[in-house]
Scaffold this motif. Sequence first.
Motif, PDB file in Angstrom:
ATOM      1  N   GLN A  65     -13.002  22.102   9.726  1.00  0.00           N
ATOM      2  CA  GLN A  65     -13.562  21.389   8.613  1.00  0.00           C
ATOM      3  C   GLN A  65     -12.709  22.034   7.424  1.00  0.00           C
ATOM      4  OE1 GLN A  65     -17.027  19.581   8.540  1.00  0.00           O
ATOM      5  NE2 GLN A  65     -16.140  19.132   6.584  1.00  0.00           N
ATOM      6  N   VAL A  66     -12.530  21.133   6.542  1.00  0.00           N
ATOM      7  CA  VAL A  66     -11.637  21.552   5.496  1.00  0.00           C
ATOM      8  C   VAL A  66     -12.799  21.116   4.156  1.00  0.00           C
ATOM      9  CG1 VAL A  66      -9.730  21.314   3.785  1.00  0.00           C
ATOM     10  CG2 VAL A  66      -9.472  21.284   6.045  1.00  0.00           C
ATOM     11  N   THR A  67     -12.990  21.894   3.097  1.00  0.00           N
ATOM     12  CA  THR A  67     -13.938  21.481   2.188  1.00  0.00           C
ATOM     13  C   THR A  67     -13.578  22.036   0.792  1.00  0.00           C
ATOM     14  OG1 THR A  67     -16.235  21.273   1.550  1.00  0.00           O
ATOM     15  CG2 THR A  67     -15.475  23.364   2.419  1.00  0.00           C
ATOM     16  N   GLN A  68     -13.902  21.554  -0.268  1.00  0.00           N
ATOM     17  CA  GLN A  68     -13.823  22.348  -1.455  1.00  0.00           C
ATOM     18  C   GLN A  68     -14.664  23.438  -1.866  1.00  0.00           C
ATOM     19  OE1 GLN A  68     -12.964  18.816  -4.339  1.00  0.00           O
ATOM     20  NE2 GLN A  68     -10.776  19.020  -4.080  1.00  0.00           N
ATOM     21  N   MET A  69     -14.513  24.105  -2.571  1.00  0.00           N
ATOM     22  CA  MET A  69     -15.455  25.086  -3.339  1.00  0.00           C
ATOM     23  C   MET A  69     -16.685  24.387  -3.848  1.00  0.00           C
ATOM     24  SD  MET A  69     -13.887  28.514  -5.154  1.00  0.00           S
ATOM     25  CE  MET A  69     -13.457  27.492  -6.645  1.00  0.00           C
ATOM     26  N   GLY A  70     -17.784  24.867  -3.510  1.00  0.00           N
ATOM     27  CA  GLY A  70     -18.805  24.541  -4.214  1.00  0.00           C
ATOM     28  C   GLY A  70     -19.384  23.333  -3.366  1.00  0.00           C
ATOM     29  N   GLN A  71     -18.807  22.768  -2.393  1.00  0.00           N
ATOM     30  CA  GLN A  71     -19.418  21.709  -1.478  1.00  0.00           C
ATOM     31  C   GLN A  71     -20.367  22.112  -0.671  1.00  0.00           C
ATOM     32  OE1 GLN A  71     -18.871  18.111  -2.117  1.00  0.00           O
ATOM     33  NE2 GLN A  71     -18.250  19.163  -4.004  1.00  0.00           N
ATOM     34  N   GLU A  72     -21.074  21.201   0.041  1.00  0.00           N
ATOM     35  CA  GLU A  72     -21.909  21.803   1.076  1.00  0.00           C
ATOM     36  C   GLU A  72     -21.356  21.459   2.533  1.00  0.00           C
ATOM     37  OE1 GLU A  72     -26.383  20.615   1.092  1.00  0.00           O
ATOM     38  OE2 GLU A  72     -25.818  19.403   2.700  1.00  0.00           O
ATOM     39  N   VAL A  73     -21.527  22.225   3.360  1.00  0.00           N
ATOM     40  CA  VAL A  73     -20.818  21.873   4.697  1.00  0.00           C
ATOM     41  C   VAL A  73     -22.309  22.121   5.866  1.00  0.00           C
ATOM     42  CG1 VAL A  73     -18.478  22.471   4.505  1.00  0.00           C
ATOM     43  CG2 VAL A  73     -20.240  24.072   5.252  1.00  0.00           C
ATOM     44  N   ILE A  74     -22.143  21.357   6.989  1.00  0.00           N
ATOM     45  CA  ILE A  74     -22.973  21.596   7.846  1.00  0.00           C
ATOM     46  C   ILE A  74     -22.356  21.712   9.365  1.00  0.00           C
ATOM     47  CG2 ILE A  74     -24.874  20.631   9.321  1.00  0.00           C
ATOM     48  CD1 ILE A  74     -25.858  19.160   6.819  1.00  0.00           C
ATOM     49  N   LEU A  75     -22.293  22.662   9.730  1.00  0.00           N
ATOM     50  CA  LEU A  75     -21.725  23.039  11.149  1.00  0.00           C
ATOM     51  C   LEU A  75     -22.592  22.966  12.343  1.00  0.00           C
ATOM     52  CD1 LEU A  75     -19.853  26.256  10.250  1.00  0.00           C
ATOM     53  CD2 LEU A  75     -19.157  23.693   9.747  1.00  0.00           C
ATOM     54  N   ARG A  76     -22.201  22.075  13.320  1.00  0.00           N
ATOM     55  CA  ARG A  76     -23.162  21.610  14.171  1.00  0.00           C
ATOM     56  C   ARG A  76     -22.812  22.223  15.635  1.00  0.00           C
ATOM     57  NH1 ARG A  76     -25.716  17.578  11.666  1.00  0.00           N
ATOM     58  NH2 ARG A  76     -24.603  16.497  10.155  1.00  0.00           N
ATOM     59  N   CYS A  77     -24.095  22.615  16.450  1.00  0.00           N
ATOM     60  CA  CYS A  77     -23.923  22.951  17.618  1.00  0.00           C
ATOM     61  C   CYS A  77     -24.766  22.349  18.486  1.00  0.00           C
ATOM     62  CB  CYS A  77     -23.889  24.578  17.495  1.00  0.00           C
ATOM     63  SG  CYS A  77     -24.412  25.510  18.960  1.00  0.00           S
ATOM     64  N   VAL A  78     -24.386  22.398  19.815  1.00  0.00           N
ATOM     65  CA  VAL A  78     -25.443  22.180  20.974  1.00  0.00           C
ATOM     66  C   VAL A  78     -25.367  22.915  21.771  1.00  0.00           C
ATOM     67  CG1 VAL A  78     -25.926  20.073  22.735  1.00  0.00           C
ATOM     68  CG2 VAL A  78     -24.996  19.600  20.450  1.00  0.00           C
ATOM     69  N   PRO A  79     -26.439  24.024  21.942  1.00  0.00           N
ATOM     70  CA  PRO A  79     -26.446  24.987  22.943  1.00  0.00           C
ATOM     71  C   PRO A  79     -26.779  24.485  24.363  1.00  0.00           C
ATOM     72  CG  PRO A  79     -28.272  25.252  21.062  1.00  0.00           C
ATOM     73  CD  PRO A  79     -27.585  23.760  21.110  1.00  0.00           C
ATOM     74  N   ILE A  80     -26.768  25.470  25.202  1.00  0.00           N
ATOM     75  CA  ILE A  80     -26.814  25.113  26.674  1.00  0.00           C
ATOM     76  C   ILE A  80     -28.393  24.701  26.648  1.00  0.00           C
ATOM     77  CG2 ILE A  80     -27.119  26.163  28.952  1.00  0.00           C
ATOM     78  CD1 ILE A  80     -24.714  27.623  28.089  1.00  0.00           C
ATOM     79  N   SER A  81     -28.943  23.590  27.333  1.00  0.00           N
ATOM     80  CA  SER A  81     -30.193  22.956  27.417  1.00  0.00           C
ATOM     81  C   SER A  81     -31.440  24.026  27.813  1.00  0.00           C
ATOM     82  CB  SER A  81     -30.154  21.904  28.189  1.00  0.00           C
ATOM     83  OG  SER A  81     -29.909  21.966  29.621  1.00  0.00           O
ATOM     84  N   ASN A  82     -31.314  24.891  28.556  1.00  0.00           N
ATOM     85  CA  ASN A  82     -32.388  25.528  28.862  1.00  0.00           C
ATOM     86  C   ASN A  82     -32.248  26.876  28.274  1.00  0.00           C
ATOM     87  OD1 ASN A  82     -30.295  26.646  30.428  1.00  0.00           O
ATOM     88  ND2 ASN A  82     -31.372  27.270  32.113  1.00  0.00           N
ATOM     89  N   HIS A  83     -31.546  27.265  27.406  1.00  0.00           N
ATOM     90  CA  HIS A  83     -31.555  28.472  26.380  1.00  0.00           C
ATOM     91  C   HIS A  83     -32.744  28.561  25.527  1.00  0.00           C
ATOM     92  CE1 HIS A  83     -27.290  30.121  27.674  1.00  0.00           C
ATOM     93  NE2 HIS A  83     -28.110  29.737  28.818  1.00  0.00           N
ATOM     94  N   LEU A  84     -32.880  29.582  25.215  1.00  0.00           N
ATOM     95  CA  LEU A  84     -34.117  29.733  23.989  1.00  0.00           C
ATOM     96  C   LEU A  84     -33.711  30.382  22.757  1.00  0.00           C
ATOM     97  CD1 LEU A  84     -36.890  31.029  26.612  1.00  0.00           C
ATOM     98  CD2 LEU A  84     -36.443  28.557  25.792  1.00  0.00           C
ATOM     99  N   TYR A  85     -32.611  31.078  22.938  1.00  0.00           N
ATOM    100  CA  TYR A  85     -32.158  32.197  21.635  1.00  0.00           C
ATOM    101  C   TYR A  85     -30.762  31.437  21.298  1.00  0.00           C
ATOM    102  CZ  TYR A  85     -35.744  35.325  23.147  1.00  0.00           C
ATOM    103  OH  TYR A  85     -36.889  36.096  23.301  1.00  0.00           O
ATOM    104  N   PHE A  86     -30.619  31.344  20.050  1.00  0.00           N
ATOM    105  CA  PHE A  86     -29.488  30.462  19.317  1.00  0.00           C
ATOM    106  C   PHE A  86     -28.921  31.649  18.059  1.00  0.00           C
ATOM    107  CE2 PHE A  86     -30.657  27.430  22.003  1.00  0.00           C
ATOM    108  CZ  PHE A  86     -32.174  26.914  21.804  1.00  0.00           C
ATOM    109  N   TYR A  87     -27.866  31.516  18.039  1.00  0.00           N
ATOM    110  CA  TYR A  87     -26.990  32.551  17.077  1.00  0.00           C
ATOM    111  C   TYR A  87     -25.869  31.794  16.558  1.00  0.00           C
ATOM    112  CZ  TYR A  87     -29.083  35.767  20.590  1.00  0.00           C
ATOM    113  OH  TYR A  87     -29.943  36.538  21.382  1.00  0.00           O
ATOM    114  N   TRP A  88     -25.726  32.403  15.209  1.00  0.00           N
ATOM    115  CA  TRP A  88     -24.248  32.247  14.613  1.00  0.00           C
ATOM    116  C   TRP A  88     -23.718  33.457  14.254  1.00  0.00           C
ATOM    117  CZ3 TRP A  88     -22.101  27.503  14.245  1.00  0.00           C
ATOM    118  CH2 TRP A  88     -22.636  26.284  14.195  1.00  0.00           C
ATOM    119  N   TYR A  89     -22.268  33.375  14.527  1.00  0.00           N
ATOM    120  CA  TYR A  89     -21.360  34.433  14.101  1.00  0.00           C
ATOM    121  C   TYR A  89     -20.316  33.740  13.581  1.00  0.00           C
ATOM    122  CZ  TYR A  89     -23.652  37.558  17.472  1.00  0.00           C
ATOM    123  OH  TYR A  89     -24.636  38.364  18.086  1.00  0.00           O
TER     124      TYR A  89
END
Lengths: 111, 114
Positions: free
Chosen positions: B11-35
Amino acid sequence: GDSVTQMEGPVTLSEEAFLTINCTYTATGYPSLFWYVQYPGEGLQLLLKATKADDKGSNKGFEATYRKETTSFHLEKGSVQVSDSAVYFCALTGNTGKLIFGQGTTLQVKP
Amino acid sequence: EPEVTQTPSHQVTQMGQEVILRCVPISNHLYFYWYRQILGQKVEFLVSFYNNEISEKSEIFDDQFSVERPDGSNFTLKIRSTKLEDSAMYFCASSLGQKDSPLHFGNGTRLTVT
Protein backbone atom coordinates in the motif's frame (compact mmCIF):
# COMPACT_ATOMS: atom_id res chain seq x y z
CA GLY A 1 10.35 -5.70 31.03
CA ASP A 2 10.71 -8.92 29.09
CA SER A 3 13.27 -8.90 26.31
CA VAL A 4 15.17 -11.13 23.87
CA THR A 5 18.73 -10.66 22.63
CA GLN A 6 20.14 -12.45 19.60
CA MET A 7 23.61 -12.58 18.17
CA GLU A 8 24.41 -10.00 15.53
CA GLY A 9 24.29 -11.02 11.91
CA PRO A 10 24.68 -11.61 9.13
CA VAL A 11 25.96 -15.14 9.58
CA THR A 12 27.53 -16.53 6.42
CA LEU A 13 28.19 -20.26 6.16
CA SER A 14 29.05 -22.78 3.51
CA GLU A 15 26.58 -25.55 2.75
CA GLU A 16 26.77 -28.45 5.25
CA ALA A 17 28.38 -26.29 7.93
CA PHE A 18 27.19 -26.35 11.54
CA LEU A 19 24.94 -23.50 12.60
CA THR A 20 24.52 -21.86 15.99
CA ILE A 21 22.52 -18.69 16.53
CA ASN A 22 22.66 -17.51 20.12
CA CYS A 23 19.59 -16.24 21.92
CA THR A 24 19.22 -15.13 25.52
CA TYR A 25 16.19 -13.74 27.25
CA THR A 26 15.06 -11.75 30.25
CA ALA A 27 11.62 -12.49 31.61
CA THR A 28 9.60 -12.62 34.78
CA GLY A 29 7.83 -15.87 35.40
CA TYR A 30 8.09 -18.81 33.03
CA PRO A 31 7.94 -17.77 29.40
CA SER A 32 7.46 -20.00 26.40
CA LEU A 33 10.24 -19.70 23.84
CA PHE A 34 10.04 -19.77 20.05
CA TRP A 35 12.12 -19.54 16.92
CA TYR A 36 10.47 -17.99 13.89
CA VAL A 37 11.93 -17.87 10.37
CA GLN A 38 11.30 -15.30 7.66
CA TYR A 39 12.22 -16.35 4.13
CA PRO A 40 12.77 -13.58 1.57
CA GLY A 41 9.51 -11.88 0.67
CA GLU A 42 7.46 -13.95 3.08
CA GLY A 43 5.89 -13.63 6.50
CA LEU A 44 7.03 -15.12 9.78
CA GLN A 45 6.75 -18.87 10.17
CA LEU A 46 7.02 -20.79 13.39
CA LEU A 47 10.13 -22.98 13.27
CA LEU A 48 10.06 -24.56 16.73
CA LYS A 49 9.04 -23.92 20.30
CA ALA A 50 9.67 -25.01 23.89
CA THR A 51 7.32 -24.28 26.74
CA LYS A 52 9.26 -25.26 29.84
CA ALA A 53 12.78 -25.65 31.16
CA ASP A 54 14.87 -28.42 29.53
CA ASP A 55 12.36 -28.89 26.72
CA LYS A 56 13.95 -29.31 23.30
CA GLY A 57 12.10 -27.99 20.28
CA SER A 58 13.00 -29.40 16.89
CA ASN A 59 11.87 -29.09 13.28
CA LYS A 60 13.47 -29.47 9.83
CA GLY A 61 16.82 -30.43 11.38
CA PHE A 62 16.87 -27.36 13.63
CA GLU A 63 16.78 -27.68 17.38
CA ALA A 64 16.91 -25.50 20.47
CA THR A 65 16.88 -26.34 24.18
CA TYR A 66 15.19 -24.17 26.82
CA ARG A 67 17.94 -23.50 29.37
CA LYS A 68 16.55 -21.77 32.42
CA GLU A 69 19.87 -21.66 34.27
CA THR A 70 21.50 -19.66 31.48
CA THR A 71 18.27 -18.03 30.21
CA SER A 72 19.15 -19.17 26.71
CA PHE A 73 17.49 -20.80 23.72
CA HIS A 74 20.24 -21.18 21.13
CA LEU A 75 19.28 -22.42 17.67
CA GLU A 76 21.41 -25.17 16.11
CA LYS A 77 21.51 -27.20 12.94
CA GLY A 78 24.09 -29.81 12.12
CA SER A 79 24.28 -29.25 8.36
CA VAL A 80 22.79 -26.16 6.74
CA GLN A 81 21.51 -25.95 3.17
CA VAL A 82 21.25 -23.03 0.77
CA SER A 83 17.48 -23.16 1.27
CA ASP A 84 17.97 -22.32 4.97
CA SER A 85 19.02 -18.78 4.02
CA ALA A 86 16.57 -16.54 5.86
CA VAL A 87 16.17 -14.28 8.85
CA TYR A 88 15.74 -16.10 12.16
CA PHE A 89 13.92 -14.55 15.11
CA CYS A 90 14.04 -15.74 18.68
CA ALA A 91 10.94 -14.81 20.68
CA LEU A 92 9.17 -15.35 23.97
CA THR A 93 5.67 -15.09 25.32
CA GLY A 94 4.81 -14.27 28.87
CA ASN A 95 1.47 -14.69 30.55
CA THR A 96 -0.31 -12.20 28.31
CA GLY A 97 0.44 -14.15 25.14
CA LYS A 98 2.18 -11.18 23.57
CA LEU A 99 5.16 -12.32 21.50
CA ILE A 100 8.37 -10.39 22.07
CA PHE A 101 11.01 -10.73 19.37
CA GLY A 102 14.74 -10.46 19.26
CA GLN A 103 16.25 -8.30 16.55
CA GLY A 104 16.63 -11.14 14.07
CA THR A 105 19.73 -12.80 12.64
CA THR A 106 20.26 -13.08 8.90
CA LEU A 107 21.69 -16.39 7.75
CA GLN A 108 23.30 -16.69 4.32
CA VAL A 109 24.31 -20.15 3.16
CA LYS A 110 26.59 -20.35 0.14
CA PRO A 111 26.88 -23.43 -2.08
CA GLU B 1 -3.25 -25.90 6.32
CA PRO B 2 -5.27 -22.81 7.31
CA GLU B 3 -3.40 -19.55 7.11
CA VAL B 4 -3.68 -15.89 7.97
CA THR B 5 -4.23 -13.72 4.89
CA GLN B 6 -3.49 -10.02 4.58
CA THR B 7 -4.48 -7.48 1.96
CA PRO B 8 -3.15 -5.55 0.22
CA SER B 9 0.40 -6.85 -0.03
CA HIS B 10 1.66 -3.34 -0.73
CA GLN B 11 0.00 0.00 0.00
CA VAL B 12 1.37 3.37 -1.01
CA THR B 13 -0.23 6.44 0.52
CA GLN B 14 0.46 10.12 0.98
CA MET B 15 1.28 11.61 4.35
CA GLY B 16 -1.86 12.59 6.23
CA GLN B 17 -4.08 10.06 4.49
CA GLU B 18 -5.98 7.30 6.25
CA VAL B 19 -5.18 3.68 5.51
CA ILE B 20 -6.89 0.46 6.47
CA LEU B 21 -4.93 -2.76 6.50
CA ARG B 22 -6.98 -5.91 6.34
CA CYS B 23 -6.47 -9.35 7.77
CA VAL B 24 -8.41 -12.59 7.83
CA PRO B 25 -7.21 -14.64 10.82
CA ILE B 26 -7.49 -18.40 11.05
CA SER B 27 -11.16 -19.15 11.62
CA ASN B 28 -11.08 -20.90 15.01
CA HIS B 29 -8.48 -18.60 16.54
CA LEU B 30 -9.48 -16.30 19.38
CA TYR B 31 -6.57 -13.91 19.79
CA PHE B 32 -5.51 -11.41 17.14
CA TYR B 33 -2.44 -9.25 16.88
CA TRP B 34 -0.78 -6.57 14.82
CA TYR B 35 2.99 -6.21 14.62
CA ARG B 36 5.15 -3.97 12.52
CA GLN B 37 8.69 -4.19 11.19
CA ILE B 38 10.43 -1.04 10.05
CA LEU B 39 12.98 -1.91 7.38
CA GLY B 40 16.07 -3.44 8.91
CA GLN B 41 14.71 -3.31 12.45
CA LYS B 42 13.09 -5.75 14.83
CA VAL B 43 9.49 -6.91 14.76
CA GLU B 44 7.52 -4.75 17.22
CA PHE B 45 4.25 -5.51 18.96
CA LEU B 46 1.44 -3.03 18.34
CA VAL B 47 -1.75 -4.45 19.78
CA SER B 48 -3.56 -7.61 20.83
CA PHE B 49 -7.29 -8.16 20.59
CA TYR B 50 -9.54 -10.69 22.28
CA ASN B 51 -13.27 -10.98 22.82
CA ASN B 52 -13.93 -7.89 20.73
CA GLU B 53 -11.71 -5.58 22.66
CA ILE B 54 -8.08 -4.56 22.92
CA SER B 55 -6.32 -6.66 25.55
CA GLU B 56 -2.95 -4.99 25.35
CA LYS B 57 -1.28 -2.24 23.32
CA SER B 58 2.21 -0.84 23.05
CA GLU B 59 3.25 2.79 23.32
CA ILE B 60 3.55 2.82 19.54
CA PHE B 61 -0.21 2.24 19.30
CA ASP B 62 -1.31 5.82 19.93
CA ASP B 63 -4.54 7.60 19.06
CA GLN B 64 -3.70 7.47 15.36
CA PHE B 65 -4.20 3.72 15.38
CA SER B 66 -7.35 1.68 15.84
CA VAL B 67 -8.37 -1.91 15.34
CA GLU B 68 -11.68 -3.46 14.56
CA ARG B 69 -13.27 -6.81 13.97
CA PRO B 70 -16.20 -5.66 11.86
CA ASP B 71 -17.58 -9.14 11.20
CA GLY B 72 -16.78 -12.73 12.07
CA SER B 73 -13.79 -13.03 9.78
CA ASN B 74 -11.94 -9.74 9.25
CA PHE B 75 -9.55 -7.92 11.57
CA THR B 76 -8.44 -4.45 10.48
CA LEU B 77 -5.82 -1.92 11.47
CA LYS B 78 -6.58 1.72 10.69
CA ILE B 79 -4.06 4.52 10.71
CA ARG B 80 -5.97 7.81 10.69
CA SER B 81 -3.36 10.25 9.48
CA THR B 82 -0.25 8.54 8.24
CA LYS B 83 3.23 9.88 8.89
CA LEU B 84 6.45 9.10 7.04
CA GLU B 85 7.65 7.08 10.01
CA ASP B 86 4.65 4.76 9.69
CA SER B 87 6.32 3.23 6.63
CA ALA B 88 6.91 -0.39 7.58
CA MET B 89 5.79 -3.96 7.05
CA TYR B 90 2.68 -4.66 9.07
CA PHE B 91 2.00 -8.24 10.13
CA CYS B 92 -1.25 -9.63 11.37
CA ALA B 93 -1.23 -12.75 13.54
CA SER B 94 -3.69 -14.98 15.31
CA SER B 95 -3.54 -17.73 17.90
CA LEU B 96 -5.75 -20.18 19.73
CA GLY B 97 -4.81 -19.02 23.21
CA GLN B 98 -2.21 -17.47 25.39
CA LYS B 99 1.39 -18.23 26.23
CA ASP B 100 1.96 -21.70 24.82
CA SER B 101 -0.01 -21.24 21.61
CA PRO B 102 2.19 -20.12 18.73
CA LEU B 103 1.16 -17.10 16.71
CA HIS B 104 0.42 -17.69 13.04
CA PHE B 105 1.43 -14.75 10.88
CA GLY B 106 0.25 -13.44 7.56
CA ASN B 107 2.69 -12.45 4.82
CA GLY B 108 2.38 -8.79 5.76
CA THR B 109 1.38 -5.53 4.13
CA ARG B 110 4.20 -3.22 3.10
CA LEU B 111 3.03 0.33 3.81
CA THR B 112 4.91 3.14 2.11
CA VAL B 113 4.07 6.69 3.15
CA THR B 114 5.31 9.38 0.78
